[in-house]
Design a protein around this motif. Structure first.
Motif, mmCIF file in Angstrom:
data_model
loop_
_atom_site.group_PDB
_atom_site.id
_atom_site.type_symbol
_atom_site.label_atom_id
_atom_site.label_comp_id
_atom_site.label_asym_id
_atom_site.label_seq_id
_atom_site.Cartn_x
_atom_site.Cartn_y
_atom_site.Cartn_z
ATOM 1 N N CYS A 11 -9.761 -10.959 1.409
ATOM 2 C CA CYS A 11 -8.818 -10.540 0.360
ATOM 3 C C CYS A 11 -9.562 -10.119 -0.899
ATOM 4 C CB CYS A 11 -7.833 -11.669 0.048
ATOM 5 S SG CYS A 11 -6.558 -11.928 1.306
ATOM 6 N N HIS A 12 -10.567 -10.904 -1.297
ATOM 7 C CA HIS A 12 -11.343 -10.547 -2.477
ATOM 8 C C HIS A 12 -12.142 -9.270 -2.238
ATOM 9 C CE1 HIS A 12 -10.408 -14.589 -4.064
ATOM 10 N NE2 HIS A 12 -10.725 -14.073 -5.233
ATOM 11 N N ASP A 13 -12.676 -9.093 -1.032
ATOM 12 C CA ASP A 13 -13.401 -7.865 -0.715
ATOM 13 C C ASP A 13 -12.484 -6.653 -0.839
ATOM 14 O OD1 ASP A 13 -15.748 -9.214 -0.201
ATOM 15 O OD2 ASP A 13 -15.486 -9.250 1.974
ATOM 16 N N ILE A 21 -2.026 -12.715 -9.351
ATOM 17 C CA ILE A 21 -1.336 -12.549 -8.080
ATOM 18 C C ILE A 21 -1.569 -13.783 -7.215
ATOM 19 C CG2 ILE A 21 -1.518 -10.048 -8.170
ATOM 20 C CD1 ILE A 21 -3.735 -10.175 -6.105
ATOM 21 N N THR A 22 -0.664 -13.983 -6.270
ATOM 22 C CA THR A 22 -0.815 -15.079 -5.314
ATOM 23 C C THR A 22 -0.618 -14.529 -3.909
ATOM 24 O OG1 THR A 22 1.526 -15.721 -5.211
ATOM 25 C CG2 THR A 22 0.195 -16.674 -6.994
ATOM 26 N N THR A 23 -1.071 -15.279 -2.933
ATOM 27 C CA THR A 23 -0.874 -14.911 -1.541
ATOM 28 C C THR A 23 -0.671 -16.171 -0.720
ATOM 29 O OG1 THR A 23 -1.694 -13.422 0.194
ATOM 30 C CG2 THR A 23 -3.282 -14.979 -0.735
ATOM 31 N N LYS A 24 -0.302 -15.997 0.538
ATOM 32 C CA LYS A 24 -0.118 -17.128 1.442
ATOM 33 C C LYS A 24 -1.054 -16.945 2.630
ATOM 34 C CE LYS A 24 3.205 -19.565 4.363
ATOM 35 N NZ LYS A 24 4.586 -19.633 4.877
ATOM 36 N N ASN A 80 -0.676 -11.349 7.198
ATOM 37 C CA ASN A 80 0.225 -11.712 6.105
ATOM 38 C C ASN A 80 -0.523 -11.811 4.781
ATOM 39 O OD1 ASN A 80 2.335 -11.904 7.966
ATOM 40 N ND2 ASN A 80 1.937 -14.069 8.346
ATOM 41 N N ALA A 81 -1.665 -12.451 4.788
ATOM 42 C CA ALA A 81 -2.447 -12.595 3.559
ATOM 43 C C ALA A 81 -3.151 -11.297 3.185
ATOM 44 C CB ALA A 81 -3.468 -13.722 3.711
ATOM 45 N N LEU A 82 -3.764 -10.630 4.157
ATOM 46 C CA LEU A 82 -4.554 -9.443 3.842
ATOM 47 C C LEU A 82 -3.695 -8.344 3.241
ATOM 48 C CD1 LEU A 82 -6.992 -9.188 6.901
ATOM 49 C CD2 LEU A 82 -7.138 -10.598 4.849
ATOM 50 N N PHE A 83 -2.598 -8.021 3.895
ATOM 51 C CA PHE A 83 -1.770 -6.932 3.391
ATOM 52 C C PHE A 83 -0.817 -7.405 2.293
ATOM 53 C CE2 PHE A 83 -3.218 -5.598 7.575
ATOM 54 C CZ PHE A 83 -3.806 -4.389 7.235
ATOM 55 N N GLY A 84 -0.468 -8.706 2.320
ATOM 56 C CA GLY A 84 0.316 -9.254 1.215
ATOM 57 C C GLY A 84 -0.463 -9.236 -0.090
ATOM 58 N N THR A 85 -1.764 -9.494 -0.007
ATOM 59 C CA THR A 85 -2.604 -9.446 -1.197
ATOM 60 C C THR A 85 -2.720 -8.022 -1.718
ATOM 61 O OG1 THR A 85 -3.858 -11.372 -0.473
ATOM 62 C CG2 THR A 85 -4.899 -9.970 -2.120
ATOM 63 N N MET A 86 -2.862 -7.055 -0.815
ATOM 64 C CA MET A 86 -2.883 -5.654 -1.234
ATOM 65 C C MET A 86 -1.574 -5.294 -1.942
ATOM 66 S SD MET A 86 -5.709 -3.960 -0.409
ATOM 67 C CE MET A 86 -5.338 -2.258 0.032
ATOM 68 N N HIS A 87 -0.471 -5.791 -1.405
ATOM 69 C CA HIS A 87 0.848 -5.546 -1.996
ATOM 70 C C HIS A 87 0.901 -6.048 -3.437
ATOM 71 C CE1 HIS A 87 5.345 -5.195 -1.632
ATOM 72 N NE2 HIS A 87 5.290 -6.119 -2.593
ATOM 73 N N GLU A 88 0.527 -7.304 -3.626
ATOM 74 C CA GLU A 88 0.582 -7.884 -4.970
ATOM 75 C C GLU A 88 -0.440 -7.233 -5.900
ATOM 76 O OE1 GLU A 88 3.090 -9.566 -5.581
ATOM 77 O OE2 GLU A 88 3.674 -10.023 -3.511
ATOM 78 N N ALA A 89 -1.579 -6.802 -5.359
ATOM 79 C CA ALA A 89 -2.574 -6.098 -6.179
ATOM 80 C C ALA A 89 -2.016 -4.778 -6.688
ATOM 81 C CB ALA A 89 -3.853 -5.861 -5.373
ATOM 82 N N GLY A 90 -1.134 -4.148 -5.889
ATOM 83 C CA GLY A 90 -0.480 -2.933 -6.365
ATOM 84 C C GLY A 90 0.413 -3.196 -7.559
ATOM 85 N N HIS A 91 1.196 -4.278 -7.480
ATOM 86 C CA HIS A 91 2.005 -4.680 -8.636
ATOM 87 C C HIS A 91 1.114 -4.910 -9.858
ATOM 88 C CE1 HIS A 91 5.997 -5.119 -6.990
ATOM 89 N NE2 HIS A 91 5.623 -5.981 -6.052
#
Length: 490
Positions: free
Chosen positions: A204-206, A238-241, A249-260
């Motif tokens: 996720c950080h990468d 941002i947060t992720t699960k 769920n985490a990888l693309f969820g993190t991308m989602h929140e990073a967009g916000h």
């Protein structure tokens, strides 16, 4: 000059309250001790009410009247007065004691929802939702509406949108999506998506580094339900699960929140002092998160760049070729969980929630009957049997937080994202090359200039028409999905 100095001071005070409330909320959802929940809810309720009082006070009413008749205001200042006037007229209709009781209720409700979801116990959460729906119905009556009470609630999330418009858009979208879904191949991709949480965290950080999410002005934490929260313009979190059974769920969820978060980080800072510092609407906000999650994150160009590093940190993937991995990431099939849904079926999840929300607010559906209605719609729209309330009506936090009117923004976000991406590709013919090289500076600059910096200066309709030259339309989204899911690559 003195008048606008007072005007800006008003919004500086509101921003201070917002920062404190946001920080308390972030802590409550990420690391607060469980036993602290009732007191934290009271504190958030108190601070929110104090801010609310300032927004509805006689002194601000007087300031608003003076600003409304002032001459020589800039376009941003005039827009600030216009937005503040509408919000004041809405807020002033809600008694302070009712507002405080409501804010405290939803803070308690979110904690109850977390437990209810974990224990698959609908009866634990239902009493809270009944009170929230009652408040929302009352608020809709306070705000007033012409045709449908749900219209009154939409304003807070999508100014200018109505049930009549949504029904038309969603009908057109559904009619186009169903035939596409019916054409999907029946075979599935048997990839083991399990992955240790620590490995997911590293990836996720990468990926955030690749898309240049500014962690010097943000951070990533774990929570039950992913979210982005703006503490201030230089602190957008941002947060992720981390789901060890399915890393997507985490990888693309993190991308989602990073967009916000990227949207928030690129809003012109001076707009905060005018009350225009947020996104144009939640639909526009979702367009940015979905752009990063889907139009970037699930694209060939991005995944080809990051896959070698993913294979390096997670050796089981070394035996999986890229085409198989790509097909697995973009596999489309009906599913129970909204945040795990693919691009093709995602909007149907939103339409289901939208129809249930309308019925609840209009009084045509009771909270007691909601689980059954939910299950029936999932059978009708997606052909699925819902095995539990945890995977059904309890899966989303939005109703627990009182966010009635929010869900349509997700589908609108996909529609907006497709329109904006078509225009971006026209303006940046080397778009694919930029993504494949990890050169996101031109892409972020385009987003900043065309979308982000404007904040609330433009309405959603104004922004879409200014950028694309067209009104909102489902056609670009259908073109994108048709090409992706009926083409050879998918």
């Amino acid at each position: 000059m003195e008048l606008m100095k007072q005007w800006r001071e008003h919004f500086k005070q509101l921003r201070a309250f917002d920062e404190a409330i946001s920080l308390l909320y972030w802590d409550m959802r990420t690391q607060m001790p469980e036993q602290s929940a009732p007191l934290r809810a009271e504190t958030i309720g108190y601070l929110s009410t104090e801010a609310f009082k300032r927004q509805t006070s006689e002194s601000f009413k007087s300031l608003l009247n003076d600003a409304g008749s002032a001459e020589g205001l800039s376009s941003a200042e005039r827009r600030s007065v216009e937005v503040a006037k509408t919000q004041f007229e809405r807020n002033a209709k809600i008694p302070h004691d009712e507002y405080q009781a409501y804010v405290t209720l939803v803070s308690e409700s979110e904690t109850a929802w977390e437990k209810a979801k974990e224990q698959d116990d609908w009866d634990m959460f239902a009493p809270y939702l009944k009170k929230i729906v009652s408040f929302q119905q009352k608020f809709a009556d306070y705000f007033g509406y012409e045709k449908h009470p749900y219209d009154a609630l939409l304003y807070d999330y999508e100014p200018g949108m109505t049930v009549e418009q949504l029904d038309e858009l969603f009908l057109a979208l559904r009619e186009e999506l169903v035939p596409l879904i019916q054409q999907l191949p029946k075979e599935t991709h048997s990839i083991d998506w399990s992955m240790p949480a620590e490995v997911q965290k590293q990836i996720c950080h990468d990926w955030m580094n690749v898309v240049d999410y500014d962690l010097t002005r943000g951070r990533l934490d774990a929570t039950v339900h992913p979210f982005e929260i703006t503490i201030n313009r230089r602190d957008v979190r941002i947060t992720t699960k981390y789901d060890e059974q399915d890393c997507r769920n985490a990888l693309f969820g993190t991308m989602h929140e990073a967009g916000h978060a990227t949207y928030e980080q690129q809003i012109a800072p001076e707009l905060d002092e005018l009350g225009l510092g947020g996104g144009a609407s939640m639909g526009i906000h979702e367009s940015q998160s979905l752009f990063f999650e889907n139009f970037i994150g699930r694209s060939v160009a991005f995944l080809e760049r990051v896959y070698p590093k993913l294979q390096e940190v997670h050796p089981p993937y070394t035996s999986i070729d890229f085409d198989t991995f790509y097909a697995g990431v973009n596999e489309a099939k009906p599913s129970l969980i909204r945040i795990e849904a693919d691009e093709l079926t995602y909007s149907l999840h939103i339409i289901i929630r939208y129809e249930l929300e309308k019925a609840l607010i209009q009084g045509n559906l009771s909270v007691d009957d909601l689980p059954e209605a939910w299950n029936e719609k999932y059978k009708e729209y997606l052909g699925l049997d819902v095995p539990s309330n945890a995977k059904g009506v309890l899966q989303d936090v939005h109703w627990a937080g009182g966010s009635f009117g929010y869900f349509p923004s997700y589908a609108l976000g996909l529609i907006y994202a497709a329109q904006l991406t078509e225009k971006m590709r026209a303006d940046l013919p080397n778009f694919e090359e930029l993504v494949s090289k990890g050169d996101f500076a031109p892409i972020k600059q385009w987003l900043e200039q065309q979308v982000h910096r404007h904040g609330k200066r433009l309405t959603p309709n104004e922004l879409i028409e200014q950028v694309t030259g067209e009104a909102i339309s489902v056609k670009p989204l259908i073109r994108y999905l048709s090409e992706k899911y009926t083409g050879a690559r998918a």
